[in-house]
Design a protein around this motif. Structure first.
Motif, PDB file in Angstrom:
ATOM      1  N   PHE A   1       0.725  -1.052   0.177  1.00 58.54           N
ATOM      2  CA  PHE A   1      -0.042  -0.013  -0.069  1.00 58.54           C
ATOM      3  C   PHE A   1       0.779   1.117  -0.237  1.00 58.54           C
ATOM      4  N   LYS A   2       1.000   1.935  -1.084  1.00 59.00           N
ATOM      5  CA  LYS A   2       1.769   3.078  -1.343  1.00 59.00           C
ATOM      6  C   LYS A   2       0.796   4.285  -1.065  1.00 59.00           C
ATOM      7  N   LEU A   3       0.259   4.443   0.462  1.00 54.87           N
ATOM      8  CA  LEU A   3      -0.574   5.300   0.474  1.00 54.87           C
ATOM      9  C   LEU A   3      -0.354   6.062   1.896  1.00 54.87           C
ATOM     10  N   SER A   4      -0.952   6.859   2.326  1.00 49.05           N
ATOM     11  CA  SER A   4      -0.900   7.424   3.772  1.00 49.05           C
ATOM     12  C   SER A   4      -1.355   6.403   4.633  1.00 49.05           C
ATOM     13  N   VAL A   5      -0.757   6.379   6.159  1.00 48.25           N
ATOM     14  CA  VAL A   5      -1.190   5.522   7.082  1.00 48.25           C
ATOM     15  C   VAL A   5      -2.738   5.268   7.050  1.00 48.25           C
ATOM     16  N   ALA A   6      -3.456   6.511   7.328  1.00 50.85           N
ATOM     17  CA  ALA A   6      -4.988   6.437   7.495  1.00 50.85           C
ATOM     18  C   ALA A   6      -5.485   5.408   6.164  1.00 50.85           C
ATOM     19  N   HIS A   7      -5.215   5.892   4.915  1.00 54.32           N
ATOM     20  CA  HIS A   7      -5.854   5.150   3.861  1.00 54.32           C
ATOM     21  C   HIS A   7      -5.431   3.754   3.813  1.00 54.32           C
ATOM     22  N   ARG A   8      -4.251   3.555   4.268  1.00 51.45           N
ATOM     23  CA  ARG A   8      -3.708   2.093   4.278  1.00 51.45           C
ATOM     24  C   ARG A   8      -4.506   1.259   5.342  1.00 51.45           C
TER      25      ARG A   8
END
Length: 154
Positions: free
Chosen positions: A129-136
């Motif tokens: 998941f190459k996303l922000s922690v919240a989105h991940r």
């Protein structure tokens, strides 16, 4: 192989739970700390990290002079109840460690195979998941709940 004091305390508590023949263990934090020659906060750490709901434990703690810690192993009545219970625990978002704890519990309860556990752990790993922690954490929760639903109605 037990590596450190944390592992030793966890092993001791799980052994005591098994030996008691009951699913409930009541201990005094100060006595346990004295036995392992550690500070009471070390006992708190073990309880907080190794005896969680997603790992199948309920913990009740009373502080003070006559304080105690009660650890209870909770068992699901069947795999469907276990999948449902864990699915409810997931919520809207879940961090990787908590998700891994859930998968490990499913494996320990023999509700999934080692292969299924490995696939689940791989799919839930943060490196995908190459996303922000919240989105991940939100996507991980949705994935885990979807996996639990498939397992529940297999």
């Amino acid at each position: 192989m037990l590596r450190n004091i944390t592992d030793l305390i966890e092993h001791y508590l799980k052994t005591m739970l098994t030996r008691s023949g009951d699913s409930l263990l009541e201990i005094k934090r100060s006595e346990l700390a004295k036995q392992f020659q550690c500070v009471p906060s070390q006992i708190n750490y073990v309880i907080r990290t190794r005896f969680t709901v997603e790992k199948g434990y309920m913990v009740e703690s009373k502080r003070g002079g006559g304080g105690y810690i009660r650890i209870q192993k909770v068992e699901a009545h069947d795999d469907v109840a276990l999948f449902d219970h864990l699915s409810q625990l997931v919520g809207e978002k879940i961090d990787q460690q908590t998700a891994e704890n859930i998968v490990v519990r499913l494996l320990e309860e023999k509700a999934i195979t080692r292969r299924e556990a490995n696939m689940m752990l791989s799919a839930l790993d943060r490196t995908h998941f190459k996303l922000s922690v919240a989105h991940r954490d939100h996507i991980r929760a949705n994935l885990l709940k979807a996996m639990l639903q498939v397992l529940m109605y297999e």
